[in-house]
Design an enzyme around this catalytic site. Sequence first.
Site: not given
Length: 138
Positions: A1-3, A73
């Site tokens: 789920m990295p942004f 993130t």
Amino acid sequence: MPFIRVSYLEQRYSEQQLKAISEGIMHALIEHFNVPEEDCFQVFHAHRASEFFYSRHYLNIERTDGLLYIQITLKSGRTTEQKTSFYRKLATDLSAAVPIRPEDVFVVLVDNEFEDWTFGSGIAQMLSRPATQAEVSG
């Protein structure tokens, strides 16, 4: 789920090079952090020279206008070894694919927790269902 947010000087990279940067980031995330392949959320920002500042020599690293700021993130929990091997792999892969100088690959990891994410609909999806191992790592 990295942004992922990638910032660079406008007109510095072609569309094909930006695609290669995106793919290189995802490949390194998958390999080093076990991020699922379909977990791709990236935003690229081109900046005018008047909006883009950096030290050309901080920590004795020679930077150029080819500098990429890559802010990722992601869920906390990676080891120092995972992070440092990720940095090396990303710089090496981008250097070969784009090309870009490894010295111009600037990465910041920002750790957070499952409750810090919504993927839409106003729901903290990562809290409302059992997480898989890949999601825990992502």
